[in-house]
Design a protein around this motif. Sequence first.
Motif, PDB file in Angstrom:
ATOM      1  N   THR A 116       0.405  25.565  -6.488  1.00 17.80           N
ATOM      2  CA  THR A 116       1.049  24.296  -6.156  1.00 17.80           C
ATOM      3  C   THR A 116       2.381  24.147  -6.876  1.00 17.80           C
ATOM      4  O   THR A 116       3.393  23.742  -6.284  1.00 17.80           O
ATOM      5  CB  THR A 116       0.118  23.123  -6.502  1.00 17.80           C
ATOM      6  N   GLU A 142     -11.047  18.702  -4.550  1.00 14.90           N
ATOM      7  CA  GLU A 142      -9.974  18.736  -3.550  1.00 14.90           C
ATOM      8  C   GLU A 142      -8.677  19.256  -4.149  1.00 14.90           C
ATOM      9  O   GLU A 142      -7.929  19.981  -3.486  1.00 14.90           O
ATOM     10  CB  GLU A 142      -9.761  17.354  -2.945  1.00 14.90           C
ATOM     11  N   ARG A 158      -6.740  22.405  -2.440  1.00  9.60           N
ATOM     12  CA  ARG A 158      -5.381  22.247  -1.910  1.00  9.60           C
ATOM     13  C   ARG A 158      -4.400  23.137  -2.663  1.00  9.60           C
ATOM     14  O   ARG A 158      -3.430  23.639  -2.078  1.00  9.60           O
ATOM     15  CB  ARG A 158      -4.952  20.781  -2.000  1.00  9.60           C
ATOM     16  N   CYS A 207     -13.532  24.132   2.555  1.00  7.63           N
ATOM     17  CA  CYS A 207     -12.331  23.627   3.229  1.00  7.63           C
ATOM     18  C   CYS A 207     -12.701  22.813   4.464  1.00  7.63           C
ATOM     19  O   CYS A 207     -12.054  21.803   4.774  1.00  7.63           O
ATOM     20  CB  CYS A 207     -11.411  24.781   3.617  1.00  7.63           C
ATOM     21  N   LEU A 263     -12.022  19.071   3.424  1.00  6.20           N
ATOM     22  CA  LEU A 263     -10.658  18.840   3.889  1.00  6.20           C
ATOM     23  C   LEU A 263     -10.561  18.747   5.403  1.00  6.20           C
ATOM     24  O   LEU A 263      -9.482  18.491   5.934  1.00  6.20           O
ATOM     25  CB  LEU A 263      -9.733  19.962   3.385  1.00  6.20           C
ATOM     26  N   TYR A 295      -2.956  25.228   7.945  1.00 10.97           N
ATOM     27  CA  TYR A 295      -2.793  24.169   6.949  1.00 10.97           C
ATOM     28  C   TYR A 295      -1.370  23.639   7.020  1.00 10.97           C
ATOM     29  O   TYR A 295      -0.449  24.266   6.521  1.00 10.97           O
ATOM     30  CB  TYR A 295      -3.101  24.724   5.555  1.00 10.97           C
ATOM     31  N   LYS A 321      -1.599  17.017  -4.823  1.00  8.48           N
ATOM     32  CA  LYS A 321      -1.786  16.948  -3.374  1.00  8.48           C
ATOM     33  C   LYS A 321      -0.545  17.426  -2.629  1.00  8.48           C
ATOM     34  O   LYS A 321      -0.479  17.321  -1.406  1.00  8.48           O
ATOM     35  CB  LYS A 321      -2.133  15.513  -2.956  1.00  8.48           C
ATOM     36  N   ARG A 331       1.884  19.716  -0.661  1.00  5.70           N
ATOM     37  CA  ARG A 331       1.742  20.857   0.243  1.00  5.70           C
ATOM     38  C   ARG A 331       3.029  20.998   1.037  1.00  5.70           C
ATOM     39  O   ARG A 331       3.852  20.081   1.085  1.00  5.70           O
ATOM     40  CB  ARG A 331       0.546  20.724   1.178  1.00  5.70           C
TER      41      ARG A 331
END
Length: 859
Positions: A218, A250, A254, A277, A281, A296, A570, A572
């Motif tokens: 991330t 989560e 992610r 997933c 999600l 995704y 979170k 993305r």
Amino acid sequence: MVTKSYSNLLELASGESPSLGRISRGIPRVVTAPGIVPDLDDSDDDASNASSDRSSLTPHDRTIIVANQLPIRAQRRPEGRGWIFSLDQDSLLLQLKDSIREHADMDFVYVGCLREEILASEQDEVAQILLETFKCVPVFLPADLRSRFYHGFCKQQLWPLFHYMLPLSPDLGGRFDRNLWQAYVSVNKIFADMILEVINPDDDFVWVHDYHLMVLPTFLRKRFNRVKLGFFLHSPFPSSEIYRTLPVREELLRALLNSDLIGFHTFDYARHFLSCCSRMLGLSYESKRGYIGLEYYGRTVSIKILPVGIHMGQLGSVLNLPETEVKVADLIKQFCNRGRVMLLGVDDMDIFKGISLKLLAFEQLLMQHPEWRGKVVLVQIANPARGRGKDVKEVQDESCAMVKRINEAFGLPGYKPVILIDKPLQFYERMAYYVVAECCLVTAVRDGMNLIPYEYIIARHGNDKLDKVLGLSPTNAKKSMLVVSEFIGCSPSLSGAIRVNPWNIDTVADAMASALEMADAEKQLRHEKHHRYVSSHDVGYWAKSFLQDLERSCKEHNRRRSWGIGFGLKFRVVSLDSNFRKLVMEHIVSAYRRTSTRAILLDYDGTLMPQASIDKSPSPKSIEILNSLCNDKNNLVFLVSARSRSTLSDWFSPCENLGMAAEHGCYFRLRRDAEWETCVAVADHSWKQIAEPVMSLYAELTDGSTIENKETALVWSYEDADPDFGSCQAKELLDHLESVLANEPVSVKSGPNNVEVKPQGVSKGLVAEQLLSTMKKRGLSPDFVLCIGDDRSDEDMFEVITTSMSDSWLSPLAEVFACTVGQKPSKAKYYLDDTAEIVRLMQGLASVSEQTPRSSVPL
């Protein structure tokens, strides 16, 4: 062109000449900040798309290998000042580099921590030495932060949970601790900062290893949206029932999905990840030409299933050492020459390796087979534990007590049934034990991969020097035997091993007896089969295969538009076709104002009505908006739905001028008082007598599924069923229906959470064609077309709309807007985020119609 890596920018700032594709000599020491959760949303968006549009995927690319520990051994000099560094030949990270012979010119850089504590005053010098000598970039962590990160979150919380230990009590597994989680995130951020010092985002690949750095993707993806990033998990991944107990479940999922390629040792581990997933999600996956991919936010995250291998060259070198021969000779005198048969166990001293279960099974063997007393010896090598805590001490105490009990019960003068070696051994010593052992026992209750069986097979294959020591002639076929747990990663690849449930003591004891009594010819066949696999699937094969798939997964990076959304963990990246963009309200309202002949086609479920709504009937506000649009004489508004005509007639009875198409376009009418017509002649519904019993069977067997019987179609829906089971049943039902309806004039399609059977030739695209051709027959060529939908069935409409210019159905200057709901791959050129935005758009267009004088030209 000068590279955009930070290291080379530092060179430019210092007046040095830029060095393309290599790291700078002077890398600043990382800031050792307190262990707090860092701000993921620092203002570095200007560089989020720093990579250029050129493609540079060549064998000369550099790979940055990132792991918790560097492949370096450090030893302080005898005088106490300075350090002596050497490569750790046992490190997998070093072995994967050495094994890629075909890519000898590929450059590798390592980023990670040292095992030893380095004083702050020495860190700059150590970083310089490691960079220049070994191409290693050390990450220095404060002692307290490192302890909370590694011994805290990694070893007390992630590691037990990933090995299926639930934190049912403070003493059993580690209860979630927010402070330890903050330390984990902080260390991952520090690793990201260090990578930013050396990465060339245009060219470099980044390969992150293991559960210590699961949120690192991330941080890297936020800094460089197009970073070429792979992640490999070397531990098990638990089933969703276990994983979902993690409070930050989560966030970790992610973060992993910010990688381009995620690798697992076995299909079970990958399956568990995909299930998590799906359940947590709402993501689905599909396999295309053998590759598993998760969609995704427009990016395809590839899933790789590939067990790691061993370093054949290193093992061969160790087997050739003179000290290995000497040790083998000593062991032969100690065991073989005295009529002893050696069984061997090599395990870390931790609760998941099943050492106590192995000892219980061996005790059972001696009890049930007295003929082996005095002959068979279990040598248990216990490597030092990597973690620490009460559980490790308990395993050590229990193992020692059991060894003492067995030796007292079955020992004889000059004979000990169990020999426990709990001190560190040199690698050559361990290889010598492999060479002499008749059978290797691996009874872990849960383990990521475990390469002990692979090493044993290669050691038993030996070489000419060891054959002489063993008294074997060149014609003697090699043999080996393995008893392995079903719960270790290497078990699926060792089909010739005796697989056991380590919890079943009787079964493990019987397996030991079978291994001892098996005929030599059978042992030889099993050994040959294993040796072929292990020697051809070594660590080089594993590394090359992963890097090749990583390159394949990143090929589309520079051909798509990418931008980041979301806050914190979170975050993305949305990656879409360069021509795919959000529909701007001002743009479409402007086009709407200046046009006079408009066609508007709208899907209902998922477009005007959210999929999650329980009450699917339209709201008074929706009816009011549709009436405003329909009352504009310049508009022809058409609702295209999968629902039945009776449902649509009932719901939209207040809309006098609304055109409707029911059951994907099988029926349609241009206004409320018109008769329903058919796009495709459907007279025979006898196929329902075949399909309905099949659907009823699956509905009965799948809790939460339903059947909708329309006039011309049958729909089996599993929206309220378990997602994994429902998806599995849907695939079976699809195959079943295609088989029994092969000779019927119908098509069987899978949709979002459903399987539908409908007449052949019926599609929403046919409705769009019918509507545009009808307007053309009336002498009307639309100069504005708006088509909005949300799922796969609407793609047919988008295709017709976007190609209608060439079919002369539209005005040459027509404004065409094909819009899908959500940011996802589509044939539409525009998107809006959700149904709320669709409603606001319709409301905006309706307000324009109410303010504009109406034309007298009827449509």
